[in-house]
Design a protein around this motif. Structure first.
Motif, PDB file in Angstrom:
ATOM      1  N   ASN A 194       3.986  -2.574  -1.988  1.00 15.31           N
ATOM      2  CA  ASN A 194       3.941  -4.239  -2.165  1.00 15.31           C
ATOM      3  C   ASN A 194       3.041  -4.764  -1.060  1.00 15.31           C
ATOM      4  O   ASN A 194       2.841  -4.175  -0.070  1.00 15.31           O
ATOM      5  CB  ASN A 194       5.255  -4.674  -2.713  1.00 15.31           C
ATOM      6  CG  ASN A 194       6.225  -4.763  -1.404  1.00 15.31           C
ATOM      7  OD1 ASN A 194       5.880  -4.949  -0.490  1.00 15.31           O
ATOM      8  ND2 ASN A 194       7.545  -4.462  -1.624  1.00 15.31           N
ATOM      9  N   PRO A 195       2.915  -6.057  -1.432  1.00 19.46           N
ATOM     10  CA  PRO A 195       2.139  -7.163  -0.457  1.00 19.46           C
ATOM     11  C   PRO A 195       2.898  -6.910   1.001  1.00 19.46           C
ATOM     12  O   PRO A 195       2.257  -7.012   2.049  1.00 19.46           O
ATOM     13  CB  PRO A 195       1.968  -8.215  -1.255  1.00 19.46           C
ATOM     14  CG  PRO A 195       2.068  -8.056  -2.649  1.00 19.46           C
ATOM     15  CD  PRO A 195       3.101  -6.781  -2.680  1.00 19.46           C
ATOM     16  N   GLU A 196       4.143  -7.413   0.930  1.00 17.91           N
ATOM     17  CA  GLU A 196       4.909  -7.307   2.342  1.00 17.91           C
ATOM     18  C   GLU A 196       4.664  -6.024   2.773  1.00 17.91           C
ATOM     19  O   GLU A 196       4.699  -5.968   4.263  1.00 17.91           O
ATOM     20  CB  GLU A 196       6.311  -7.603   1.963  1.00 17.91           C
ATOM     21  CG  GLU A 196       7.186  -7.940   3.136  1.00 17.91           C
ATOM     22  CD  GLU A 196       8.614  -8.238   3.120  1.00 17.91           C
ATOM     23  OE1 GLU A 196       9.353  -8.136   4.048  1.00 17.91           O
ATOM     24  OE2 GLU A 196       8.931  -8.584   1.736  1.00 17.91           O
ATOM     25  N   GLU A 197       4.864  -4.929   2.235  1.00 17.97           N
ATOM     26  CA  GLU A 197       4.814  -3.488   2.886  1.00 17.97           C
ATOM     27  C   GLU A 197       3.336  -3.449   3.119  1.00 17.97           C
ATOM     28  O   GLU A 197       3.122  -2.676   4.213  1.00 17.97           O
ATOM     29  CB  GLU A 197       5.450  -2.453   1.788  1.00 17.97           C
ATOM     30  CG  GLU A 197       6.815  -2.509   1.576  1.00 17.97           C
ATOM     31  CD  GLU A 197       7.388  -1.652   0.355  1.00 17.97           C
ATOM     32  OE1 GLU A 197       8.244  -1.298   0.259  1.00 17.97           O
ATOM     33  OE2 GLU A 197       6.271  -1.243  -0.261  1.00 17.97           O
ATOM     34  N   THR A 198       2.575  -3.828   2.473  1.00 17.00           N
ATOM     35  CA  THR A 198       0.827  -3.670   2.954  1.00 17.00           C
ATOM     36  C   THR A 198       0.665  -4.267   4.232  1.00 17.00           C
ATOM     37  O   THR A 198      -0.036  -3.763   5.156  1.00 17.00           O
ATOM     38  CB  THR A 198      -0.071  -4.280   2.048  1.00 17.00           C
ATOM     39  OG1 THR A 198       0.217  -3.527   0.554  1.00 17.00           O
ATOM     40  CG2 THR A 198      -1.377  -4.257   2.267  1.00 17.00           C
ATOM     41  N   GLU A 199       1.410  -5.749   4.445  1.00 20.26           N
ATOM     42  CA  GLU A 199       1.253  -6.221   5.459  1.00 20.26           C
ATOM     43  C   GLU A 199       1.807  -5.482   6.781  1.00 20.26           C
ATOM     44  O   GLU A 199       1.108  -5.433   7.951  1.00 20.26           O
ATOM     45  CB  GLU A 199       1.844  -7.661   5.505  1.00 20.26           C
ATOM     46  CG  GLU A 199       1.554  -8.482   6.838  1.00 20.26           C
ATOM     47  CD  GLU A 199       2.129  -9.939   6.594  1.00 20.26           C
ATOM     48  OE1 GLU A 199       2.401 -10.752   7.643  1.00 20.26           O
ATOM     49  OE2 GLU A 199       2.494 -10.399   5.473  1.00 20.26           O
ATOM     50  N   GLY A 200       2.799  -4.959   6.575  1.00 20.57           N
ATOM     51  CA  GLY A 200       3.380  -4.013   7.666  1.00 20.57           C
ATOM     52  C   GLY A 200       2.714  -2.897   8.020  1.00 20.57           C
ATOM     53  O   GLY A 200       2.713  -2.293   9.094  1.00 20.57           O
ATOM     54  N   ASP A 206      -0.303  -3.836  10.126  1.00 21.20           N
ATOM     55  CA  ASP A 206       0.054  -4.097  11.647  1.00 21.20           C
ATOM     56  C   ASP A 206       0.377  -2.910  12.432  1.00 21.20           C
ATOM     57  O   ASP A 206      -0.047  -2.911  13.476  1.00 21.20           O
ATOM     58  CB  ASP A 206       1.513  -4.936  11.490  1.00 21.20           C
ATOM     59  CG  ASP A 206       1.633  -6.308  11.208  1.00 21.20           C
ATOM     60  OD1 ASP A 206       0.485  -7.058  10.975  1.00 21.20           O
ATOM     61  OD2 ASP A 206       2.390  -6.863  10.714  1.00 21.20           O
ATOM     62  N   GLU A 210       7.133   3.510   0.831  1.00 12.44           N
ATOM     63  CA  GLU A 210       6.648   2.860   2.048  1.00 12.44           C
ATOM     64  C   GLU A 210       6.964   3.817   3.061  1.00 12.44           C
ATOM     65  O   GLU A 210       6.171   3.807   4.211  1.00 12.44           O
ATOM     66  CB  GLU A 210       7.201   1.560   2.053  1.00 12.44           C
ATOM     67  CG  GLU A 210       6.560   0.665   3.258  1.00 12.44           C
ATOM     68  CD  GLU A 210       7.415   0.576   4.527  1.00 12.44           C
ATOM     69  OE1 GLU A 210       6.800   0.014   5.576  1.00 12.44           O
ATOM     70  OE2 GLU A 210       8.480   1.116   4.518  1.00 12.44           O
TER      71      GLU A 210
END
Length: 255
Positions: free
Chosen positions: A181-187, A190, A153
């Protein structure tokens, strides 16, 4: 911002991109989707000057850049990341970004040999711009970390920062969320929104449909090198041709 007219690229007898016309507006997130082998990365390579088209035109802010070399296209404001994040593993994050800013410098071999004032000034400016890019992508803490010690990431964010260090107007992101991962994708999503808020235009290739449908202003769909659809996320996800060619039964089940 970007206008493509009847763009075609032939490799031997194969049309990797075939008669594609599209316009991408400024200060938007524009996505290019499609199956593997659809011509998405070739399309980016044509826009950024890596490949020369067989026919067609590419206009950047009304300027014809169709036959320009990639370094000239970059100087006009086209930044780029690639599917594989190729960075200098044994160099620091900051030093990797300074390479990107070199695009805007004028020092030559003589400046290096005599350590000229111009070279010193450009070195200072390069470090300042590199730190600004690191701050923008949220990696200030990692400027002295070696790339080899960075997470996947963090490498993605360094690639974003490297594109930003070239001082672009439009940024081409090739699968920016692959391997995270999904959380990193969201970051990362953003971060793309943040780019647009700061006046940049974003074009991305991505397979993560949830992310694309959530952030894109416009989507173009390629299949076998041809444009089969374009429009808003709502229009594209409900297009029967797109469902048949790409979104498939998983989309039907989720609909």
């Amino acid at each position: 911002m970007l206008k493509v007219e009847h763009l075609t690229k032939m490799f031997g007898g194969l049309a990797a991109v075939n008669d594609v016309s599209v316009e991408f507006g400024a200060n938007q997130i524009n996505a290019i989707i499609g199956p593997n082998g659809a011509g998405k990365s070739t399309f980016f390579n044509l826009i950024s000057g890596v490949h020369q088209p067989t026919s067609g035109r590419i206009l950047l802010e009304g300027k014809d850049v169709t036959t320009m070399r990639c370094d000239h296209v970059a100087k006009l404001g086209v930044g780029r990341t690639f599917q594989t994040t190729n960075l200098f593993e044994t160099a620091t994050v900051l030093d990797n970004l300074i390479v990107g800013y070199r695009l805007r410098t004028n020092s030559g071999l003589w400046d290096v040999l005599i350590n000229s004032k111009r070279l010193q000034a450009e070195e200072k400016a390069a470090r300042e711009k590199a730190r600004e890019a690191l701050d923008f992508v949220g990696l200030t803490y990692a400027e002295n970390r070696y790339i080899a010690d960075c997470t996947q990431e963090e490498r993605k964010r360094v690639a974003f920062a490297l594109a930003l260090a070239t001082q672009p107007k439009i940024v081409l992101l090739d699968e920016p969320a692959a391997g995270v991962n999904p959380e990193e994708t969201e970051g990362l999503a953003d971060l793309m929104k943040k780019m647009v808020k700061h006046g940049l235009t974003v074009c991305l290739i991505e397979h993560k449909m949830d992310m694309i449908m959530g952030i894109a202003d416009k989507i173009m769909v390629l299949d076998h090198g041809e444009k089969i659809a374009e429009g808003t996320p709502e229009e594209v996800k409900n297009n029967p041709v797109v469902i048949e060619a790409y979104l498939g039964s998983d989309h039907d089940a989720a609909a």
